[in-house]
Design a protein around this motif. Structure first.
Motif, PDB file in Angstrom:
ATOM      1  N   ARG A  80      54.312  44.871  49.941  1.00 50.32           N
ATOM      2  CA  ARG A  80      55.559  45.643  50.017  1.00 50.32           C
ATOM      3  C   ARG A  80      56.305  45.225  51.276  1.00 50.32           C
ATOM      4  NH1 ARG A  80      55.352  50.209  46.558  1.00 50.32           N
ATOM      5  NH2 ARG A  80      53.836  49.662  44.975  1.00 50.32           N
ATOM      6  N   ALA A  81      57.422  45.853  51.516  1.00 49.58           N
ATOM      7  CA  ALA A  81      58.293  45.485  52.637  1.00 49.58           C
ATOM      8  C   ALA A  81      57.542  45.400  53.963  1.00 49.58           C
ATOM      9  CB  ALA A  81      59.451  46.460  52.739  1.00 49.58           C
ATOM     10  N   ASN A  82      56.735  46.417  54.294  1.00 45.01           N
ATOM     11  CA  ASN A  82      56.099  46.416  55.611  1.00 45.01           C
ATOM     12  C   ASN A  82      54.577  46.572  55.553  1.00 45.01           C
ATOM     13  OD1 ASN A  82      56.086  49.002  54.743  1.00 45.01           O
ATOM     14  ND2 ASN A  82      57.085  49.888  56.533  1.00 45.01           N
ATOM     15  N   VAL A  83      53.987  46.424  54.378  1.00 48.47           N
ATOM     16  CA  VAL A  83      52.538  46.578  54.287  1.00 48.47           C
ATOM     17  C   VAL A  83      51.982  45.654  53.201  1.00 48.47           C
ATOM     18  CG1 VAL A  83      52.107  48.369  52.545  1.00 48.47           C
ATOM     19  CG2 VAL A  83      50.916  48.453  54.713  1.00 48.47           C
ATOM     20  N   GLU A  84      50.767  45.165  53.423  1.00 53.07           N
ATOM     21  CA  GLU A  84      50.103  44.330  52.421  1.00 53.07           C
ATOM     22  C   GLU A  84      48.642  44.731  52.337  1.00 53.07           C
ATOM     23  OE1 GLU A  84      48.767  39.715  51.844  1.00 53.07           O
ATOM     24  OE2 GLU A  84      50.796  40.069  52.583  1.00 53.07           O
ATOM     25  N   SER A  85      48.178  44.989  51.120  1.00 54.52           N
ATOM     26  CA  SER A  85      46.757  45.282  50.939  1.00 54.52           C
ATOM     27  C   SER A  85      46.189  44.313  49.914  1.00 54.52           C
ATOM     28  CB  SER A  85      46.544  46.734  50.484  1.00 54.52           C
ATOM     29  OG  SER A  85      46.975  46.891  49.156  1.00 54.52           O
ATOM     30  N   VAL A  86      44.914  43.976  50.103  1.00 58.03           N
ATOM     31  CA  VAL A  86      44.233  43.035  49.219  1.00 58.03           C
ATOM     32  C   VAL A  86      42.975  43.700  48.697  1.00 58.03           C
ATOM     33  CG1 VAL A  86      43.111  40.788  49.048  1.00 58.03           C
ATOM     34  CG2 VAL A  86      45.123  41.059  50.518  1.00 58.03           C
ATOM     35  N   ARG A  87      42.863  43.744  47.376  1.00 59.93           N
ATOM     36  CA  ARG A  87      41.659  44.286  46.741  1.00 59.93           C
ATOM     37  C   ARG A  87      40.958  43.157  46.000  1.00 59.93           C
ATOM     38  NH1 ARG A  87      45.675  47.860  45.894  1.00 59.93           N
ATOM     39  NH2 ARG A  87      45.982  47.380  43.699  1.00 59.93           N
ATOM     40  N   THR A  88      39.677  43.023  46.247  1.00 55.59           N
ATOM     41  CA  THR A  88      38.877  41.979  45.619  1.00 55.59           C
ATOM     42  C   THR A  88      38.418  42.434  44.236  1.00 55.59           C
ATOM     43  OG1 THR A  88      38.104  41.187  47.754  1.00 55.59           O
ATOM     44  CG2 THR A  88      36.758  40.635  45.867  1.00 55.59           C
ATOM     45  N   LYS A  89      38.618  41.578  43.252  1.00 50.94           N
ATOM     46  CA  LYS A  89      38.179  41.841  41.879  1.00 50.94           C
ATOM     47  C   LYS A  89      37.296  40.676  41.445  1.00 50.94           C
ATOM     48  CE  LYS A  89      40.941  45.400  41.256  1.00 50.94           C
ATOM     49  NZ  LYS A  89      40.448  46.729  41.126  1.00 50.94           N
ATOM     50  N   MET A  90      36.081  40.989  41.017  1.00 50.07           N
ATOM     51  CA  MET A  90      35.184  39.948  40.530  1.00 50.07           C
ATOM     52  C   MET A  90      35.318  39.861  39.011  1.00 50.07           C
ATOM     53  SD  MET A  90      34.146  38.922  43.368  1.00 50.07           S
ATOM     54  CE  MET A  90      33.039  37.654  42.800  1.00 50.07           C
ATOM     55  N   VAL A  91      35.475  38.641  38.522  1.00 46.08           N
ATOM     56  CA  VAL A  91      35.632  38.402  37.088  1.00 46.08           C
ATOM     57  C   VAL A  91      34.477  37.527  36.613  1.00 46.08           C
ATOM     58  CG1 VAL A  91      37.104  37.368  35.309  1.00 46.08           C
ATOM     59  CG2 VAL A  91      38.142  38.583  37.237  1.00 46.08           C
ATOM     60  N   LEU A  92      33.806  37.971  35.562  1.00 46.39           N
ATOM     61  CA  LEU A  92      32.674  37.257  34.983  1.00 46.39           C
ATOM     62  C   LEU A  92      33.114  36.577  33.689  1.00 46.39           C
ATOM     63  CD1 LEU A  92      29.586  36.661  34.694  1.00 46.39           C
ATOM     64  CD2 LEU A  92      29.407  38.876  33.547  1.00 46.39           C
ATOM     65  N   VAL A  93      32.791  35.293  33.554  1.00 47.17           N
ATOM     66  CA  VAL A  93      33.055  34.569  32.314  1.00 47.17           C
ATOM     67  C   VAL A  93      31.714  34.205  31.701  1.00 47.17           C
ATOM     68  CG1 VAL A  93      34.056  32.508  31.257  1.00 47.17           C
ATOM     69  CG2 VAL A  93      35.281  33.674  33.105  1.00 47.17           C
ATOM     70  N   ASN A  94      31.457  34.730  30.507  1.00 50.62           N
ATOM     71  CA  ASN A  94      30.246  34.405  29.741  1.00 50.62           C
ATOM     72  C   ASN A  94      30.577  33.179  28.896  1.00 50.62           C
ATOM     73  OD1 ASN A  94      28.807  36.837  30.555  1.00 50.62           O
ATOM     74  ND2 ASN A  94      30.247  37.915  29.239  1.00 50.62           N
TER      75      ASN A  94
END
Length: 175
Positions: A80-94
């Motif tokens: 956003r204009a004055n803030v940045e957040s990062v969320r980690t998402k793990m993705v599994l491929v079978n």
């Protein structure tokens, strides 16, 4: 030994356990697009096939003649204009490669439970047997479907051009 010099995916001589490799790519400090591929060694023990960084290398690493499980670290970035957040998402491929003999396809079931013990907290799982089924768009849609009420601005699958999926969710004035 499998080596991808241009794409940063390598099969290392150093023997690390699948759990050690998974923990490294799943950490909050890991780069977007950090991944590993696991396979069954001698039909019963999980082994690291390769690891690296970047979606292109991840997709390229799946062998046509093996059953494998790939895990990639995707960052959900809310900028956003004055803030940045990062969320980690793990993705599994079978993965069951298109040239896997019928008798070996059963490994997919036996290995899946072993991978689940290591890859705890995977946000989504995607089944694939063709590289065309592993796309940034498919994974981003799966992540959106399982996400919470607050959507990120974009998903980051690596550092290269084209490894970002902008959700176009927020109006430009709210970005």
């Amino acid at each position: 030994q499998r080596h991808f010099p241009r794409r940063k995916a390598t099969m290392t001589d150093e023997k690390k356990s699948p759990k050690e490799v998974y923990d490294a790519i799943a950490s909050k400090e890991a780069k977007a697009g950090s991944f590993c591929l696991l396979t069954l060694e001698k039909k019963k023990n999980l082994a690291v096939l390769c690891d690296g960084v970047g979606f292109a290398a991840f997709k390229e690493a799946f062998p046509e003649d093996k059953v494998a499980w790939g895990v990639i670290n995707v960052h959900g970035v809310d900028k956003r204009a004055n803030v940045e957040s990062v969320r980690t998402k793990m993705v599994l491929v079978n993965w069951v490669g298109p040239n896997v003999p019928s008798m070996q396809k059963m490994q997919a079931l036996s290995g899946k439970s072993k991978v689940a013990k290591i890859a705890k907290g995977a946000a989504v799982a995607v089944d694939a047997s063709d590289p065309k089924e592993i796309t940034i768009e498919v994974i981003a849609k799966e992540l959106l479907a399982c996400g919470g009420a607050h959507k990120p601005t974009f998903y980051k699958f690596g550092e290269e051009e084209g490894e970002k999926f902008d959700l176009n969710f927020y109006a430009p004035e709210n970005k």
